[in-house]
Design an enzyme around this catalytic site. Sequence first.
Site, PDB file in Angstrom:
ATOM      1  N   SER A 242       0.818  -1.216   0.111  1.00 14.89           N
ATOM      2  CA  SER A 242      -0.011  -0.027   0.031  1.00 14.89           C
ATOM      3  C   SER A 242       1.045   1.044  -0.014  1.00 14.89           C
ATOM      4  O   SER A 242       2.006   1.068   0.485  1.00 14.89           O
ATOM      5  CB  SER A 242      -1.018  -0.050   1.268  1.00 14.89           C
ATOM      6  OG  SER A 242      -1.361   1.271   1.632  1.00 14.89           O
TER       7      SER A 242
ATOM      8  N   TYR B 156      -2.485  -1.252  10.631  1.00 16.47           N
ATOM      9  CA  TYR B 156      -2.243  -1.376   8.943  1.00 16.47           C
ATOM     10  C   TYR B 156      -1.036  -0.816   8.461  1.00 16.47           C
ATOM     11  O   TYR B 156      -0.404  -1.493   7.618  1.00 16.47           O
ATOM     12  CB  TYR B 156      -3.516  -0.632   8.376  1.00 16.47           C
ATOM     13  CG  TYR B 156      -3.589  -0.766   6.689  1.00 16.47           C
ATOM     14  CD1 TYR B 156      -4.146  -1.741   6.497  1.00 16.47           C
ATOM     15  CD2 TYR B 156      -3.390   0.141   5.966  1.00 16.47           C
ATOM     16  CE1 TYR B 156      -4.433  -2.220   4.964  1.00 16.47           C
ATOM     17  CE2 TYR B 156      -3.333   0.051   4.733  1.00 16.47           C
ATOM     18  CZ  TYR B 156      -3.981  -1.161   4.114  1.00 16.47           C
ATOM     19  OH  TYR B 156      -4.261  -1.281   2.899  1.00 16.47           O
TER      20      TYR B 156
HETATM   21  C1  BGC Z   1      -6.236   1.448   1.727  1.00 16.95           C
HETATM   22  C2  BGC Z   1      -7.557   2.436   1.268  1.00 16.95           C
HETATM   23  C3  BGC Z   1      -6.952   3.963   1.099  1.00 16.95           C
HETATM   24  C4  BGC Z   1      -5.386   4.280   0.588  1.00 16.95           C
HETATM   25  C5  BGC Z   1      -5.137   5.510   0.506  1.00 16.95           C
HETATM   26  C6  BGC Z   1      -4.835   1.710   0.946  1.00 16.95           C
HETATM   27  O1  BGC Z   1      -3.910   1.012   1.253  1.00 16.95           O
HETATM   28  O2  BGC Z   1      -6.609   0.340   1.788  1.00 16.95           O
HETATM   29  O3  BGC Z   1      -8.438   2.189   2.233  1.00 16.95           O
HETATM   30  O4  BGC Z   1      -7.920   4.755   0.375  1.00 16.95           O
HETATM   31  O5  BGC Z   1      -4.757   3.004   0.922  1.00 16.95           O
HETATM   32  O6  BGC Z   1      -5.037   6.127   1.792  1.00 16.95           O
END
Ligand code: BGC
Length: 266
Positions: A152, A165
């Site tokens: 991410s 996360y």
């Molecule tokens: C998340 C999303 C988020 C994006 C940007 C991703 O890793 O799963 O929910 O919108 O990052 O913040």
Amino acid sequence: MQISLARQVALVTGASSGIGAGSAKALAAAGAAVVLNFNSSAGPAEELAREINDSGGRAIAIGADVSKEQDVERLFAETLDAFGTLDILVANSGLQKDAAAVDMSLDDWNTVIGVNLTGQFLCARAALRIFNRQGIRQGVSRAAGKIIHMSSVHQRIPWAGHVNYAASKGGIDQLMQTLAQETSHQRIRINSIAPGAIRTAINREAMEGEKEQQLLQLIPYGRVGDVDDVANAVVWLASDLSDYVVGTTLFIDGGMSLYPGFRGNG
Ligand code: BGC
């Protein structure tokens, strides 16, 4: 240029929806046989497998919780039973359990780290064991196996209210690079994709109306991403077209990780 993954087998974790489902579909369209892993949502994964089989591809759905070692071992054993080999792993399963750090329970910390980080380790380890045994399959791929970790933008961008996360995604960066350093001499290619804001069924609400306008301020390219933006990159990273791409993270985020707030500022 046409990408063909014919005679290759791909396993996609978390394939019942969103980026996982889109990636599985794209891999199948490129000719790979695909294992669709799901945890709780059997229905959508089985439906997608049916859809792929009906359109001339090959797919099966297998349930497994990637945070559990025994489940992962069974998932890979059943993959070999079904298709005899494995060439591509897309370690995609991931979830969010958001809270301010002061309110975050240990359970929610452990669940997110367990699926997003430990799950990716367990799946990568199982894939590497297969790739080691099998070596390069001549005429199929130049690599002895490919792993794509779904990370991410939050492996780089801190995210208040999402410490579990963000920590899991930061961990994926070092997991991926260390595994790549450890295994690239065996002609195994390991890379990550770091998506930004991608429109999926799960986050539709956060990407509509006023929320979307707010979000767009963080995306210099001026649009929210689609699943296909990521799925196309998965297919490319899985193919020999990217054969010299090793240990890198491809940000697919419309420029979100460029810190657009610094434009004309700072
Ligand atoms: C998340 C999303 C988020 C994006 C940007 C991703 O890793 O799963 O929910 O919108 O990052 O913040």
